[in-house]
Design a protein around this motif. Structure first.
Motif, PDB file in Angstrom:
ATOM      1  N   THR A  49      34.271  24.029  11.397  1.00 11.63           N
ATOM      2  CA  THR A  49      34.614  24.907  12.521  1.00 11.63           C
ATOM      3  C   THR A  49      35.831  25.761  12.188  1.00 11.63           C
ATOM      4  OG1 THR A  49      33.728  23.302  14.111  1.00 11.63           O
ATOM      5  CG2 THR A  49      35.264  24.959  14.962  1.00 11.63           C
ATOM      6  N   LEU A  50      36.878  25.131  11.690  1.00 14.30           N
ATOM      7  CA  LEU A  50      38.107  25.868  11.411  1.00 14.30           C
ATOM      8  C   LEU A  50      37.951  26.827  10.234  1.00 14.30           C
ATOM      9  CD1 LEU A  50      40.841  23.137  11.967  1.00 14.30           C
ATOM     10  CD2 LEU A  50      40.002  24.869  13.559  1.00 14.30           C
ATOM     11  N   ARG A  51      36.999  26.571   9.368  1.00 13.04           N
ATOM     12  CA  ARG A  51      36.725  27.480   8.248  1.00 13.04           C
ATOM     13  C   ARG A  51      35.723  28.572   8.617  1.00 13.04           C
ATOM     14  NH1 ARG A  51      37.540  24.654   2.920  1.00 13.04           N
ATOM     15  NH2 ARG A  51      35.544  25.493   2.214  1.00 13.04           N
ATOM     16  N   GLY A  52      35.262  28.562   9.871  1.00  9.55           N
ATOM     17  CA  GLY A  52      34.302  29.567  10.320  1.00  9.55           C
ATOM     18  C   GLY A  52      32.922  29.383   9.737  1.00  9.55           C
ATOM     19  N   GLU A  53      32.548  28.121   9.441  1.00  9.84           N
ATOM     20  CA  GLU A  53      31.260  27.817   8.825  1.00  9.84           C
ATOM     21  C   GLU A  53      30.361  27.084   9.813  1.00  9.84           C
ATOM     22  OE1 GLU A  53      33.168  27.206   4.325  1.00  9.84           O
ATOM     23  OE2 GLU A  53      32.581  25.478   5.530  1.00  9.84           O
ATOM     24  N   PRO A  54      29.067  27.369   9.789  1.00 12.03           N
ATOM     25  CA  PRO A  54      28.159  26.675  10.715  1.00 12.03           C
ATOM     26  C   PRO A  54      28.096  25.188  10.428  1.00 12.03           C
ATOM     27  CG  PRO A  54      26.920  28.003   9.127  1.00 12.03           C
ATOM     28  CD  PRO A  54      28.362  28.354   8.942  1.00 12.03           C
ATOM     29  N   GLY A  55      27.828  24.410  11.488  1.00 15.30           N
ATOM     30  CA  GLY A  55      27.786  22.964  11.347  1.00 15.30           C
ATOM     31  C   GLY A  55      26.436  22.352  11.634  1.00 15.30           C
ATOM     32  N   ASN A  56      25.515  23.144  12.167  1.00 16.33           N
ATOM     33  CA  ASN A  56      24.196  22.588  12.499  1.00 16.33           C
ATOM     34  C   ASN A  56      23.189  22.875  11.397  1.00 16.33           C
ATOM     35  OD1 ASN A  56      24.069  25.372  12.945  1.00 16.33           O
ATOM     36  ND2 ASN A  56      22.617  25.178  14.621  1.00 16.33           N
ATOM     37  N   CYS A  57      22.112  22.134  11.402  1.00 15.31           N
ATOM     38  CA  CYS A  57      20.947  22.412  10.559  1.00 15.31           C
ATOM     39  C   CYS A  57      19.830  22.864  11.497  1.00 15.31           C
ATOM     40  CB  CYS A  57      20.512  21.168   9.799  1.00 15.31           C
ATOM     41  SG  CYS A  57      21.658  20.605   8.534  1.00 15.31           S
ATOM     42  N   PRO A  58      19.520  24.157  11.565  1.00 17.78           N
ATOM     43  CA  PRO A  58      18.521  24.631  12.530  1.00 17.78           C
ATOM     44  C   PRO A  58      17.160  23.964  12.374  1.00 17.78           C
ATOM     45  CG  PRO A  58      19.746  26.470  11.604  1.00 17.78           C
ATOM     46  CD  PRO A  58      20.145  25.264  10.821  1.00 17.78           C
ATOM     47  N   GLU A  59      16.788  23.620  11.124  1.00 14.92           N
ATOM     48  CA  GLU A  59      15.487  22.967  10.923  1.00 14.92           C
ATOM     49  C   GLU A  59      15.465  21.569  11.546  1.00 14.92           C
ATOM     50  OE1 GLU A  59      16.293  25.907   7.704  1.00 14.92           O
ATOM     51  OE2 GLU A  59      17.376  24.161   8.478  1.00 14.92           O
ATOM     52  N   VAL A  60      16.649  20.979  11.712  1.00 15.87           N
ATOM     53  CA  VAL A  60      16.760  19.650  12.315  1.00 15.87           C
ATOM     54  C   VAL A  60      16.744  19.739  13.828  1.00 15.87           C
ATOM     55  CG1 VAL A  60      18.302  17.667  12.642  1.00 15.87           C
ATOM     56  CG2 VAL A  60      17.970  18.639  10.350  1.00 15.87           C
ATOM     57  N   THR A  61      17.599  20.587  14.367  1.00 13.04           N
ATOM     58  CA  THR A  61      17.784  20.615  15.825  1.00 13.04           C
ATOM     59  C   THR A  61      16.806  21.540  16.541  1.00 13.04           C
ATOM     60  OG1 THR A  61      19.402  22.425  15.778  1.00 13.04           O
ATOM     61  CG2 THR A  61      20.257  20.174  15.498  1.00 13.04           C
ATOM     62  N   GLY A  62      16.250  22.505  15.806  1.00 17.07           N
ATOM     63  CA  GLY A  62      15.381  23.486  16.440  1.00 17.07           C
ATOM     64  C   GLY A  62      16.119  24.691  16.981  1.00 17.07           C
ATOM     65  N   ALA A  63      17.400  24.822  16.659  1.00 12.53           N
ATOM     66  CA  ALA A  63      18.172  25.983  17.118  1.00 12.53           C
ATOM     67  C   ALA A  63      17.655  27.259  16.461  1.00 12.53           C
ATOM     68  CB  ALA A  63      19.653  25.794  16.798  1.00 12.53           C
ATOM     69  N   MET A  64      17.975  28.395  17.086  1.00  7.07           N
ATOM     70  CA  MET A  64      17.495  29.687  16.593  1.00  7.07           C
ATOM     71  C   MET A  64      18.147  30.088  15.274  1.00  7.07           C
ATOM     72  SD  MET A  64      17.078  31.910  20.104  1.00  7.07           S
ATOM     73  CE  MET A  64      18.637  31.411  20.823  1.00  7.07           C
ATOM     74  N   GLY A  65      19.210  29.419  14.891  1.00  4.47           N
ATOM     75  CA  GLY A  65      19.847  29.732  13.624  1.00  4.47           C
ATOM     76  C   GLY A  65      21.124  28.942  13.459  1.00  4.47           C
ATOM     77  N   PRO A  66      21.808  29.117  12.321  1.00  5.05           N
ATOM     78  CA  PRO A  66      23.076  28.422  12.102  1.00  5.05           C
ATOM     79  C   PRO A  66      24.108  28.855  13.134  1.00  5.05           C
ATOM     80  CG  PRO A  66      22.243  29.400  10.064  1.00  5.05           C
ATOM     81  CD  PRO A  66      21.430  29.976  11.173  1.00  5.05           C
ATOM     82  N   ARG A  67      24.922  27.924  13.575  1.00  9.88           N
ATOM     83  CA  ARG A  67      25.958  28.217  14.559  1.00  9.88           C
ATOM     84  C   ARG A  67      27.239  27.483  14.186  1.00  9.88           C
ATOM     85  NH1 ARG A  67      22.499  31.314  15.606  1.00  9.88           N
ATOM     86  NH2 ARG A  67      21.628  31.902  17.646  1.00  9.88           N
ATOM     87  N   ILE A  68      28.380  28.156  14.409  1.00 10.44           N
ATOM     88  CA  ILE A  68      29.675  27.492  14.315  1.00 10.44           C
ATOM     89  C   ILE A  68      29.806  26.635  15.570  1.00 10.44           C
ATOM     90  CG2 ILE A  68      32.163  27.807  14.216  1.00 10.44           C
ATOM     91  CD1 ILE A  68      31.591  30.539  12.872  1.00 10.44           C
TER      92      ILE A  68
END
Length: 367
Positions: A343-362
């Protein structure tokens, strides 16, 4: 930032205490110190009731949010004292908090973790990153599981591998070369075992699986339990104690069932639902790495090995994360330290293929 020292905090589905890990990040995570701080028994009982309650007062919800936040902040301070590390040496705390409700399938999906991060930041004097799950959910994801990204970073190998977390709920991370990371909750690991043991032995868990080992599996009951639709749902999916609890179990019992036989059946349910899920989702798995409190239940681990051999048609080695450098009790705490760093480095933390999110998100908010 010259330091790369982070502190991770989480209380899992079993709600037996706060797992805290002080981690230095480099080529791989190095755990400086780790400890589990048990909840006050009264607070734990209130949390367990809150997880399954149909209604709760706003006064109770607000109060327990602050109480848990203070307990997390005190756990952070206690771990720093154990490690003899000053607060100003720590870049940030990553706090998962305590999940009390997870409803990804509702018309308005939500997940709720308590443990006010303002309290943690104030008590520890360290910036705190928290509320990791809701951004993924806002992006259409399940908000869980989130540890898969760390698993992929630390435990990936040269052949299809599964990382199995045996917490209150069991979840898999599926790692294979040239494939996206996948993961999902399989269903109960310890939550039903703990609840039934508490009800019938007065102990908060079935130590080593001894209670289950004293009984015999009730095959008709196991069949009824495995008929739960959740087990057949495709990933992405996630669940929690709000679904798998004694209210779910009791209508499926018969009045003559002996408590130790029910415990044996619940252990078989955990093992078989885990094995069936892996056989369906990654049948070419060559080895399984286990973590979470369930690794201390030798009877459960043996049942998982037997079920995997039956459903995969071959023997599959099952080790623990201790063989790969991280204590299995603290993998999730390490994961939330790692996520705070992302988070503090501005990098996404989720795996969209795992959670089903629309894409990587911080993920997460900074307090």
């Amino acid at each position: 930032m010259t330091s790369d020292l982070y502190l991770g905090l989480i209380s899992g589905t079993s709600a037996d205490g706060i797992d805290a890990a002080l981690v230095r990040f480099g080529h791989c995570p190095h755990v400086i110190a780790a400890h589990t701080f048990p909840y006050d028994p009264n607070l734990r009982q209130r949390l367990l009731m809150l997880m399954v309650a149909d209604a709760v007062s706003l006064d109770e919800l607000g109060s327990i949010d602050v109480e848990v936040g203070r307990a997390f902040g005190e756990a952070a301070n206690a771990l720093l004292a154990i490690a003899r590390v000053a607060p100003d040496e720590v870049v940030a705390i990553g706090s998962h908090g305590q999940t009390i409700r997870h409803r990804p399938q509702r018309p308005f999906p939500f997940t709720m973790q308590i443990g006010d991060p303002n309290q943690i930041a104030e008590i520890a004097g360290i910036r705190t990153v928290a509320d990791f799950r809701r951004r993924d959910m806002a992006a259409g994801g399940q908000g869980a599981p989130l540890v898969c990204a760390l698993h992929a970073d630390v435990f990936a190998g040269n052949a299809p591998r599964a990382v199995l977390n045996l917490g209150g709920i069991a979840n898999f991370t599926l790692l294979a070369p040239d494939r996206p990371v996948r993961g999902f909750d399989t269903g109960p690991a310890n939550c039903l075992l703990d609840a039934w043991a508490q009800e019938h032995t007065g102990q908060s868990r079935d130590e080593g699986g001894a209670f289950a080992a004293s009984g015999q599996v009730i095959e008709p009951l196991l069949t009824r339990l495995l008929a739960e639709p959740y087990f057949g749902q495709p990933a992405p999916k996630s669940t929690g104690r709000e679904q798998f609890n004694l209210r779910w179990l009791l209508p499926k019992l018969r009045g003559t069932d002996q408590p130790n036989d029910v415990q044996a059946t619940l252990l078989a349910l955990s093992a078989q639902s885990i094995a069936k899920a892996l056989a369906r989702e990654q049948p070419d798995t060559v080895d399984v790495i286990a973590c979470g409190g369930g690794v201390h239940n030798a009877h459960l681990l043996d049942a998982v090995r037997i079920a995997l051999e039956r459903d995969l048609g071959r023997s599959v080695p099952v080790s623990t994360t201790a063989d790969h450098g991280i204590d299995p009790d603290f993998v999730e705490a390490v994961a939330f330290a790692w996520l705070a760093r992302r988070t503090l480095r501005g990098e996404p933390g989720n795996c969209p293929e795992v959670t089903g999110a629309m894409g990587p998100r911080i993920l997460g908010a900074v307090f």
